[in-house]
Design an enzyme around this catalytic site. Sequence first.
Site, PDB file in Angstrom:
ATOM      1  N   GLU A  67       0.827  -1.207   0.000  1.00 32.90           N
ATOM      2  CA  GLU A  67       0.000   0.000   0.000  1.00 32.90           C
ATOM      3  C   GLU A  67       0.863   1.259   0.000  1.00 32.90           C
ATOM      4  O   GLU A  67       0.568   2.226  -0.712  1.00 32.90           O
ATOM      5  CB  GLU A  67      -0.925  -0.016   1.214  1.00 32.90           C
ATOM      6  CG  GLU A  67      -1.982  -1.100   1.130  1.00 32.90           C
ATOM      7  CD  GLU A  67      -2.629  -1.427   2.454  1.00 32.90           C
ATOM      8  OE1 GLU A  67      -3.740  -1.971   2.439  1.00 32.90           O
ATOM      9  OE2 GLU A  67      -2.018  -1.157   3.509  1.00 32.90           O
TER      10      GLU A  67
ATOM     11  N   GLY B  90     -11.843  -7.769   7.248  1.00 34.26           N
ATOM     12  CA  GLY B  90     -12.796  -8.814   6.904  1.00 34.26           C
ATOM     13  C   GLY B  90     -14.212  -8.263   7.004  1.00 34.26           C
ATOM     14  O   GLY B  90     -14.558  -7.573   7.958  1.00 34.26           O
TER      15      GLY B  90
ATOM     16  N   MET C 193      -9.945 -12.812  12.824  1.00 37.74           N
ATOM     17  CA  MET C 193     -11.168 -13.582  13.025  1.00 37.74           C
ATOM     18  C   MET C 193     -11.251 -14.743  12.045  1.00 37.74           C
ATOM     19  O   MET C 193     -11.314 -14.539  10.843  1.00 37.74           O
ATOM     20  CB  MET C 193     -12.400 -12.689  12.883  1.00 37.74           C
ATOM     21  CG  MET C 193     -12.563 -11.783  14.072  1.00 37.74           C
ATOM     22  SD  MET C 193     -14.110 -10.823  14.137  1.00 37.74           S
ATOM     23  CE  MET C 193     -15.231 -11.676  13.124  1.00 37.74           C
TER      24      MET C 193
ATOM     25  N   MET D 219      -7.351  -4.870  12.673  1.00 38.59           N
ATOM     26  CA  MET D 219      -6.440  -4.944  13.814  1.00 38.59           C
ATOM     27  C   MET D 219      -5.666  -3.664  14.139  1.00 38.59           C
ATOM     28  O   MET D 219      -4.807  -3.701  15.021  1.00 38.59           O
ATOM     29  CB  MET D 219      -5.447  -6.097  13.592  1.00 38.59           C
ATOM     30  CG  MET D 219      -6.107  -7.452  13.464  1.00 38.59           C
ATOM     31  SD  MET D 219      -4.947  -8.816  13.117  1.00 38.59           S
ATOM     32  CE  MET D 219      -4.010  -8.885  14.633  1.00 38.59           C
ATOM     33  N   GLU D 220      -5.928  -2.558  13.475  1.00 39.74           N
ATOM     34  CA  GLU D 220      -5.154  -1.335  13.741  1.00 39.74           C
ATOM     35  C   GLU D 220      -5.987  -0.079  14.017  1.00 39.74           C
ATOM     36  O   GLU D 220      -5.520   0.842  14.691  1.00 39.74           O
ATOM     37  CB  GLU D 220      -4.208  -1.014  12.569  1.00 39.74           C
ATOM     38  CG  GLU D 220      -3.118  -2.018  12.311  1.00 39.74           C
ATOM     39  CD  GLU D 220      -3.575  -3.200  11.467  1.00 39.74           C
ATOM     40  OE1 GLU D 220      -3.150  -4.336  11.758  1.00 39.74           O
ATOM     41  OE2 GLU D 220      -4.369  -2.974  10.534  1.00 39.74           O
TER      42      GLU D 220
ATOM     43  N   ASP E  30     -12.162 -10.364   2.420  1.00 36.80           N
ATOM     44  CA  ASP E  30     -13.014 -11.546   2.454  1.00 36.80           C
ATOM     45  C   ASP E  30     -14.221 -11.202   3.313  1.00 36.80           C
ATOM     46  O   ASP E  30     -14.193 -10.241   4.069  1.00 36.80           O
ATOM     47  CB  ASP E  30     -12.274 -12.752   3.039  1.00 36.80           C
ATOM     48  CG  ASP E  30     -11.796 -12.472   4.455  1.00 36.80           C
ATOM     49  OD1 ASP E  30     -12.511 -12.856   5.400  1.00 36.80           O
ATOM     50  OD2 ASP E  30     -10.723 -11.857   4.632  1.00 36.80           O
TER      51      ASP E  30
END
Length: 229
Positions: A11, A77, A147, A168-169, A192
Amino acid sequence: MIGIIAAMDAEVEQIIQFVDVTKKETIAKTELIYGTMKNVDVVICKSGVGKGNASMATTILCMKNQLDGIINIGTAGGLIQEEKVLDLVISEDIVQADYDTSPLDGQEGLGLWYKADNRLKEKCKEACEQCGISYHVGTIASQDLFMARQEDFNRVMSLFPSSICSEMEAGAIAQVASTFNVPYVIVRSISDTIYHNENAMEFSKYVSLASLQSAKLVHTLIEDLYEEK
């Protein structure tokens, strides 16, 4: 100056394609890349995975620079049926879903909540529409957990039913930015979804497409923000 925090090297590399880089420096293993995008001063850094890494990167970014705002991009996700791979999620608010002091504080001890900057949120929506990117706006659930189990999904949706993606951030970035009084918005690309396993994409292909899409969005967003002034 706008701070841009990206989760992955891919990124950062795509964003740099739109930047005239002027200098780089490294602080505590966090690389800061300075330059201009559409004649707007920007500084880019990679957060890495997890709230600890994200909080360190955001703190360094805020302490080193006078920022007009922070744009954070990354991967999540999907948690709702309407989402498909490569859709974007724009933060309405962010909850640290793994924060739990409920044995002491009861229900009020479940989750730490943060509100994204409304102007940046609206400008992100406009940029998505200009770029032809499908997007959703809502709550981002942030936790130091990838997850993968049904019980993980059941827990987050039972406690925070407004959540539309999990990552997660964002919770750490939102907390630090709020503490420094820096406006921010979180944008996540869906890799996903729990409802549509058939639309999964080989991850290396996903990363390439998602990184380019996110970089184009940031480029359009910054152009729109400063044209308005």
